[in-house]
Design an enzyme around this catalytic site. Structure first.
Site, PDB file in Angstrom:
ATOM      1  CG  ASP A  53      97.579  24.617  92.159  1.00  0.00           C
ATOM      2  OD1 ASP A  53      98.241  25.594  91.714  1.00  0.00           O
ATOM      3  OD2 ASP A  53      98.060  23.638  92.408  1.00  0.00           O
ATOM      4  CD  GLN A 102     104.637  21.097  92.380  1.00  0.00           C
ATOM      5  OE1 GLN A 102     104.318  22.053  93.153  1.00  0.00           O
ATOM      6  NE2 GLN A 102     104.498  21.140  91.279  1.00  0.00           N
ATOM      7  CE  LYS A 120     104.222  25.997  92.725  1.00  0.00           C
ATOM      8  NZ  LYS A 120     103.305  24.736  92.147  1.00  0.00           N
TER       9      LYS A 120
END
Lengths: 287, 287
Positions: B115, B92, B48
């Site tokens: 997200d 995460q 990322k």
């Protein structure tokens, strides 16, 4: 064929709520916000107030003229959000055209959104988290449970993809709570007739009177009719009658269970709102 | 049969984002929160960061030891919510067991939830409102569009009902944007084989290697394979290889379009996160 009696199940649920409220020191408090003088809205809010009285809730109707500005209405909503006395509240739709209904819905604190229309409640329902489920879907799943209708492994056609009925029903029935194999049908569906005719359960929620006919229903199917269309009639005193999305007379004989219109899903909606308000008062959704 | 090349479409989308960022005075800023030392999480976050550099975003990784308490982590999230510099951030997953992932997800300001896991974003997507759509579903719809795959009126079997793939895909493809007639299939579905074999489009997202076989796919179908299972292999240097949910070799010849594994849906996920971050920086979802 067994008729699903929404009036009976609604009355039973209402009695359960009433019994629970009787034991509560602090009674649940539901507020309805009513803008303008829409006749149907007046009637609905009146029914909701009556239901509140019957189950022992406190209730209040806040009335505003139809020239209230959006900012003024949003300020009233903020007051309700911030009021510790108010467990839940609803803003009766439709609103006057100069007010964005979506802005109003999103301004309601999800914790007090007993109509279950706020995106956060919709998302929570979709994700399988505790959520206020809106009145019609909640009413339908309560009927399915009340009649012990087997759903696991069954095929289900949801006809209609509206945000208030079809889409939540498709998501609820395909969840692990119900385990149906759901097909979501809509205006662009090619073989709607075949999909319905091969389904164990049909949720008819497209809003077209008597759309579902006997050739679209298999022997032994469960049919839930969510439609309500008012049509003229020379056979009733009022001059009109209500029709569902299902051609009841020809479909009913083929069904294992069917909801009539009126008297099926309709009576469940107000008691579902009462149930959400009870959950709000108990703090059971957002801990 | 045409192969859907996720690497190519991802690279094109990345170039578009990069070109747009080049014109921005203030570069989008994405923060990744990483708790503990999970090897796979390190790798994902590394990918990322690399993607951020490639498109011209600012990025930062906030690392915390795996004994951080939930309250401490929630305080960090609040700081990120409140920081005007940060456009979007991700936490995460997975998190250490003593931390509730759901509490963490719900603590993220939906406006910065690139997200797309917060219930409010899920609800907004379901309701057809502007929303951050999570990476895998966004990647799939981007591939369908990039390859001009006709969806309106088509039948689609979504195999799997997970919150991160199956359920959002079923809702997106049945919306007016795509107009598919979607059947949501899962572990309790009886006639899965027949449903797949009669579908124009199959979204395979159940997480079982090579589950979808040639007899389950009709001639000319579009097959999107979301599965990634790592299995041992004596034919690769690494000693393992990735398998999708589709038995590619026998299914591919029957398809009009199919995504390979790897190189299909996978490469789209990181660029989808970049796209959401760009939307966040532009304030295009929550105005």
């Amino acid at each position: 064929m067994k008729l699903i009696d929404g009036n009976k199940t609604a009355a039973e649920l209402k009695e359960q709520i009433k019994a629970e409220v009787a034991l509560m020191d602090r009674k649940p408090f539901l507020v309805a916000v009513l803008v303008g003088n829409d006749g149907a809205s007046e009637t609905y809010v009146g029914h909701k107030e009556k239901a509140c009285r019957e189950v022992g809730f406190r209730s209040e109707v806040l009335r505003f003229a139809d020239d209230i500005t959006q900012d003024e209405l949003l300020a009233e909503i903020k007051r309700l959000n911030d009021s510790p006395a108010v467990d839940g509240f609803i803003v009766q739709l439709p609103l006057p055209k100069h007010i964005s209904e979506q802005s109003v819905i999103e301004a309601i604190d999800p914790k007090k959104d007993v109509d279950g229309f706020h995106p956060e409640n919709v998302g929570r329902m979709i994700l399988g988290l505790p959520a206020y489920i809106s009145a019609t879907p909640y009413g339908i799943i309560t009927l399915l449970k009340a009649y012990n209708i087997e759903t696991a492994g069954k095929s289900c056609a949801v006809v209609g993809r509206s945000n208030i009925v079809g889409r939540p029903m498709a998501n609820l029935l395909s969840s692990k709570d119900f385990d149906c194999t759901v097909t979501i049908c809509h205006s662009r569906t090619h073989n709607l007739k075949e999909i319905c005719a091969s389904s164990d359960i049909i949720i008819a929620a497209l809003g077209r009177a008597e759309f579902v006919t006997a050739d679209m229903v298999k022997e032994g199917a469960v049919v839930i009719d969510v439609g309500i269309t008012r049509v003229e009639s020379d056979k009733t005193k009022s001059g009109w009658k209500l029709l569902g999305d299902v051609k009841f007379d020809e479909v009913a004989p083929k069904c294992s269970y069917i909801t009539p219109v009126p008297g099926g899903v309709g009576p469940m909606t107000i008691v579902s709102l009462m149930y959400n308000t009870l959950l709000a008062a108990k703090g059971e959704i957002y801990k």
